[in-house]
Design a protein around this motif. Structure first.
Motif, PDB file in Angstrom:
ATOM      1  N   LEU A   1       0.830  -1.205   0.000  1.00  0.00           N
ATOM      2  CA  LEU A   1       0.000   0.000   0.000  1.00  0.00           C
ATOM      3  C   LEU A   1       0.865   1.255   0.000  1.00  0.00           C
ATOM      4  N   TYR A   2       1.915   1.286   0.829  1.00  0.00           N
ATOM      5  CA  TYR A   2       2.795   2.452   0.882  1.00  0.00           C
ATOM      6  C   TYR A   2       3.463   2.692  -0.472  1.00  0.00           C
ATOM      7  N   THR A   3       3.867   1.623  -1.119  1.00  0.00           N
ATOM      8  CA  THR A   3       4.482   1.749  -2.444  1.00  0.00           C
ATOM      9  C   THR A   3       3.471   2.264  -3.462  1.00  0.00           C
ATOM     10  N   GLU A   4       2.269   1.742  -3.388  1.00  0.00           N
ATOM     11  CA  GLU A   4       1.222   2.169  -4.318  1.00  0.00           C
ATOM     12  C   GLU A   4       0.896   3.648  -4.137  1.00  0.00           C
ATOM     13  N   LEU A   5       0.905   4.117  -2.900  1.00  0.00           N
ATOM     14  CA  LEU A   5       0.557   5.514  -2.643  1.00  0.00           C
ATOM     15  C   LEU A   5       1.550   6.462  -3.310  1.00  0.00           C
ATOM     16  N   ASP A   6       2.847   6.112  -3.309  1.00  0.00           N
ATOM     17  CA  ASP A   6       3.849   6.960  -3.969  1.00  0.00           C
ATOM     18  C   ASP A   6       3.507   7.128  -5.450  1.00  0.00           C
ATOM     19  N   LEU A   7       3.154   6.020  -6.062  1.00  0.00           N
ATOM     20  CA  LEU A   7       2.823   6.042  -7.487  1.00  0.00           C
ATOM     21  C   LEU A   7       1.436   6.644  -7.730  1.00  0.00           C
ATOM     22  N   TRP A   8       0.542   6.479  -6.783  1.00  0.00           N
ATOM     23  CA  TRP A   8      -0.840   6.941  -6.925  1.00  0.00           C
ATOM     24  C   TRP A   8      -0.923   8.450  -7.122  1.00  0.00           C
ATOM     25  N   TYR A   9      -0.203   9.208  -6.308  1.00  0.00           N
ATOM     26  CA  TYR A   9      -0.267  10.667  -6.403  1.00  0.00           C
ATOM     27  C   TYR A   9       0.369  11.165  -7.695  1.00  0.00           C
ATOM     28  N   SER A  10       1.414  10.474  -8.165  1.00  0.00           N
ATOM     29  CA  SER A  10       2.006  10.819  -9.455  1.00  0.00           C
ATOM     30  C   SER A  10       1.025  10.519 -10.591  1.00  0.00           C
ATOM     31  N   PHE A  11       0.323   9.387 -10.461  1.00  0.00           N
ATOM     32  CA  PHE A  11      -0.671   8.994 -11.460  1.00  0.00           C
ATOM     33  C   PHE A  11      -1.787  10.037 -11.553  1.00  0.00           C
ATOM     34  N   LYS A  12      -2.270  10.530 -10.424  1.00  0.00           N
ATOM     35  CA  LYS A  12      -3.333  11.540 -10.430  1.00  0.00           C
ATOM     36  C   LYS A  12      -2.851  12.849 -11.031  1.00  0.00           C
ATOM     37  N   ARG A  13      -1.620  13.243 -10.713  1.00  0.00           N
ATOM     38  CA  ARG A  13      -1.083  14.485 -11.278  1.00  0.00           C
ATOM     39  C   ARG A  13      -0.940  14.385 -12.789  1.00  0.00           C
ATOM     40  N   SER A  14      -0.561  13.199 -13.285  1.00  0.00           N
ATOM     41  CA  SER A  14      -0.411  13.027 -14.732  1.00  0.00           C
ATOM     42  C   SER A  14      -1.747  13.161 -15.459  1.00  0.00           C
ATOM     43  N   LEU A  15      -2.840  12.820 -14.762  1.00  0.00           N
ATOM     44  CA  LEU A  15      -4.183  12.963 -15.339  1.00  0.00           C
ATOM     45  C   LEU A  15      -4.801  14.323 -15.049  1.00  0.00           C
ATOM     46  N   GLY A  16      -4.100  15.125 -14.234  1.00  0.00           N
ATOM     47  CA  GLY A  16      -4.639  16.431 -13.848  1.00  0.00           C
ATOM     48  C   GLY A  16      -5.848  16.316 -12.944  1.00  0.00           C
ATOM     49  N   PHE A  17      -5.871  15.252 -12.139  1.00  0.00           N
ATOM     50  CA  PHE A  17      -7.026  15.014 -11.272  1.00  0.00           C
ATOM     51  C   PHE A  17      -6.845  15.701  -9.930  1.00  0.00           C
ATOM     52  N   ASP A  18      -7.804  16.560  -9.590  1.00  0.00           N
ATOM     53  CA  ASP A  18      -7.836  17.215  -8.283  1.00  0.00           C
ATOM     54  C   ASP A  18      -9.297  17.281  -7.848  1.00  0.00           C
ATOM     55  N   ILE A  19      -9.622  16.577  -6.794  1.00  0.00           N
ATOM     56  CA  ILE A  19     -11.015  16.468  -6.349  1.00  0.00           C
ATOM     57  C   ILE A  19     -11.605  17.822  -5.985  1.00  0.00           C
ATOM     58  N   ASN A  20     -10.752  18.770  -5.600  1.00  0.00           N
ATOM     59  CA  ASN A  20     -11.239  20.068  -5.112  1.00  0.00           C
ATOM     60  C   ASN A  20     -11.725  20.985  -6.228  1.00  0.00           C
ATOM     61  N   ILE A  21     -11.384  20.679  -7.470  1.00  0.00           N
ATOM     62  CA  ILE A  21     -11.801  21.575  -8.572  1.00  0.00           C
ATOM     63  C   ILE A  21     -13.204  21.230  -9.067  1.00  0.00           C
ATOM     64  N   PHE A  22     -13.738  20.103  -8.608  1.00  0.00           N
ATOM     65  CA  PHE A  22     -15.055  19.695  -9.086  1.00  0.00           C
ATOM     66  C   PHE A  22     -16.156  20.217  -8.167  1.00  0.00           C
ATOM     67  N   HIS A  23     -17.323  20.400  -8.758  1.00  0.00           N
ATOM     68  CA  HIS A  23     -18.499  20.761  -7.968  1.00  0.00           C
ATOM     69  C   HIS A  23     -18.842  19.612  -7.034  1.00  0.00           C
ATOM     70  N   ARG A  24     -19.418  19.929  -5.882  1.00  0.00           N
ATOM     71  CA  ARG A  24     -19.676  18.896  -4.877  1.00  0.00           C
ATOM     72  C   ARG A  24     -20.574  17.784  -5.407  1.00  0.00           C
ATOM     73  N   ASP A  25     -21.487  18.116  -6.354  1.00  0.00           N
ATOM     74  CA  ASP A  25     -22.372  17.081  -6.908  1.00  0.00           C
ATOM     75  C   ASP A  25     -21.641  16.147  -7.871  1.00  0.00           C
ATOM     76  N   ASP A  26     -20.462  16.575  -8.349  1.00  0.00           N
ATOM     77  CA  ASP A  26     -19.728  15.788  -9.347  1.00  0.00           C
ATOM     78  C   ASP A  26     -18.553  15.023  -8.755  1.00  0.00           C
ATOM     79  N   LYS A  27     -18.212  15.297  -7.511  1.00  0.00           N
ATOM     80  CA  LYS A  27     -16.995  14.710  -6.941  1.00  0.00           C
ATOM     81  C   LYS A  27     -17.036  13.180  -6.923  1.00  0.00           C
TER      82      LYS A  27
END
Length: 588
Positions: free
Chosen positions: A466-492
């Motif tokens: 899990l710890y190893t996956e988390l390191d890669l997980w945040y890089s994976f989200k950044r590569s997709l430009g994914f940020d939960i805070n930019i979405f409307h609450r109904d779309d999150k």
């Protein structure tokens, strides 16, 4: 003499030769001589035709049973004899369909020896259908591994304690499901009895306690007791099964406390009920109210009663009186003039004041906001993060109202806001909040925070990976430009689901996917159990109060899980019925 007889025979022979019967038989004989089929093949053909006929007619009866169960309609009548003019819904519907749409069914049911219309056969087919549907639902729960248990109890029309069992899980596409399974009778509802029931049911349904990630009940002591409650007993065997106190019950309790804390609010609610009792308590007074309502055409809403245990009843009662206030005043005035001994004068004096009108208007507005929260909480698709967002939005809107009203109103708002805040904060759901933060955060949390929050799920996860996956997980989200805070609450929630639906995410991040599945499987309310009680009250009525438990459960699952009925396999149901015991009719 012989000659005369011979002529008579020839005449009869010629008449027979020219008859339609002889001509029809001759044609059949001629056709038979042209066919090159053996007697065995003809017998087989006839046998196949009989089987097809029997199967098609039994399928028709099965569909009628499914229809009646799905609609919650009673099957049997008071008198089902041949001479009866009304043989009950099942037989009358069979007769209607056979008379107008199915000649085969008409021929089938005219067989007096075995037409499969008896109550025992109805129950037998119904049980096979319900078992098939129940097994499919339980198979979904088992195949998707993680699940939550939702349990609640009520008393039915025959004064028996019914315990409703529902399960929540998410499928491979991360869609949330909450499914009713069965009612169970219990002699009492102590924590110990309920715990034994839960263990026996899970064993019977072949569900492992190790895969239960949460349990959702109301706040009664037998459920939530710290030592002897059902939740505490389950956690001794399944430490990972987080106890969630139903948020719909929490909100209702919070509103109850807020109403009691402010004298003006409790008095206003009592007066609302007084109006309801005065007008709706008599058919004559109610007729006066409806006549004035019809003349003025102000509102079509009927007056509603306020009940503390019904989640939306406060708003319904306030809104109905608010919209019909002028009509109520005129109705009370007319009632006073007709009946001097009625309570109309007293009720009129209670509500015809600025103070009551003000609080009626204010409380309609306030409870309108909390009612939106209550309705949203009852949705199956809701997850924990959305509950927090909705609660915070409700609190924010209530605070904004304080700028427009005077001090007494601020006291009401403060009381409601404080009770909502207190009710929606609970340390027992910290692991749920931690999962969401770990999955949606833009940077990796510290290891000790992860350990503390997810310790209860250690047996379900590979912590090192899990710890190893988390390191890669945040890089994976950044590569997709994914940020939960930019979405409307109904779309999150939907955007997060789309993230996990990306190709091979479950293979690259198996432990993070497990966390997400656990998160989605945790219920917010036990509204589905409450829905099953509504179904129970529609099915087991005063006229059907002697219904046996198995029949009740069979009808209830078809009535509750309508969207699953399309999964029923009619051929499988027919084969199960045919093989259950020796049948006089051929189905194979």
């Amino acid at each position: 003499m012989a000659l005369v007889i011979g002529k008579m025979h020839m005449t009869n022979f010629r008449e027979h030769e020219n008859s339609s019967f002889h001509k029809t038989s001759s044609i059949k004989w001629f056709n038979k001589t042209k066919q090159k089929k053996s007697c065995a093949s003809l017998v087989y053909q006839q046998h196949s035709s009989e089987i097809e006929f029997n199967r098609s007619c039994l399928v028709e009866l099965t569909r009628i049973i499914i229809f009646l169960s799905k609609q919650g309609i009673s099957f049997r009548g008071h008198d089902e004899n041949i001479s009866s003019k009304n043989k009950g819904n099942f037989k009358e519907l069979v007769n209607f369909i056979s008379s107008h749409y199915s000649q085969d069914l008409k021929k089938f049911i005219t067989n007096q020896n075995f037409n499969y219309l008896s109550p025992d056969t109805q129950n037998e087919i119904l049980n096979i259908i319900a078992d098939d549907l129940r097994s499919k639902i339980l198979s979904d729960v088992q195949n998707n591994r993680f699940y939550s248990l939702i349990v609640d109890g009520t008393t039915d029309i025959s004064c028996k304690e019914q315990i409703s069992f529902c399960f929540r899980f998410c499928d491979n596409k991360f869609q949330i499901h909450e499914k009713f399974v069965e009612f169970f009778l219990v002699e009492n509802t102590t924590g110990e009895v309920l715990y034994d029931l839960v263990k026996n049911v899970l064993k019977e349904k072949k569900l492992s306690l190790n895969n239960m990630v949460a349990q959702c009940y109301d706040g009664a002591s037998n459920m939530s007791g710290q030592y002897k409650g059902l939740a505490a007993r389950v956690k001794t065997d399944a430490p990972q099964a987080v106890y969630v106190h139903c948020y719909a019950h929490r909100l209702n309790l919070a509103l109850q406390d807020a109403c009691r804390a402010v004298t003006e609010v409790s008095e206003t609610m009592e007066n609302v009920n007084a109006v309801y009792r005065c007008i709706e308590g008599s058919s004559k007074r109610n007729q006066i109210f409806e006549q004035i309502q019809l003349e003025l055409k102000v509102s079509k809403l009927k007056l509603a009663n306020f009940c503390e245990t019904r989640w939306c009843s406060r708003f319904s009662a306030l809104k109905a009186l608010n919209e019909n206030f002028r009509i109520v005043l005129e109705a009370l005035t007319e009632i006073k003039s007709i009946d001097k001994n009625s309570t109309a004068s007293y009720v009129y004096a209670l509500i015809y004041s600025f103070e009551f009108m003000f609080y009626l208007d204010v409380l309609t507005l306030v409870f309108g906001l909390t009612n939106i929260l209550s309705v949203e909480i009852q949705k199956i698709s809701l997850d924990y993060s959305n509950v927090k967002i909705l609660a915070n939005c409700t609190v924010e809107k209530l605070f904004n109202l304080k700028n427009f009203y005077y001090v007494n109103f601020c006291q009401i708002v403060n009381s409601i806001v404080e009770t909502i805040k207190e009710s929606f904060e609970s340390s027992s759901v910290d692991p749920i909040s931690a999962i969401f933060q770990i999955i949606t955060s833009t940077k990796k949390p510290e290891i000790h925070i992860i350990n503390n929050c997810l310790q209860i799920y250690s047996k379900l996860l590979d912590e090192k990976r899990l710890y190893t996956e988390l390191d890669l997980w945040y890089s994976f989200k950044r590569s997709l430009g994914f940020d939960i805070n930019i979405f409307h609450r109904d779309d999150k929630s939907e955007k997060l689901r789309e993230l996990f639906l990306n190709p091979n995410v479950d293979k690259i991040f198996p432990n993070i996917t497990i966390l997400y599945r656990i998160y989605l499987s945790i219920p917010i309310s036990n509204a589905n159990s409450e829905r099953s009680f509504s179904s129970l009250r529609r099915l087991k009525t005063y006229l059907r109060s002697t219904m046996q438990e198995q029949r009740l459960n069979d009808i209830a699952i078809l009535n509750m899980e309508i969207e699953e009925i399309h999964r029923l396999d009619e051929n499988q149901i027919l084969e199960t019925f045919a093989l259950k015991k020796n049948r006089r009719l051929k189905f194979f």
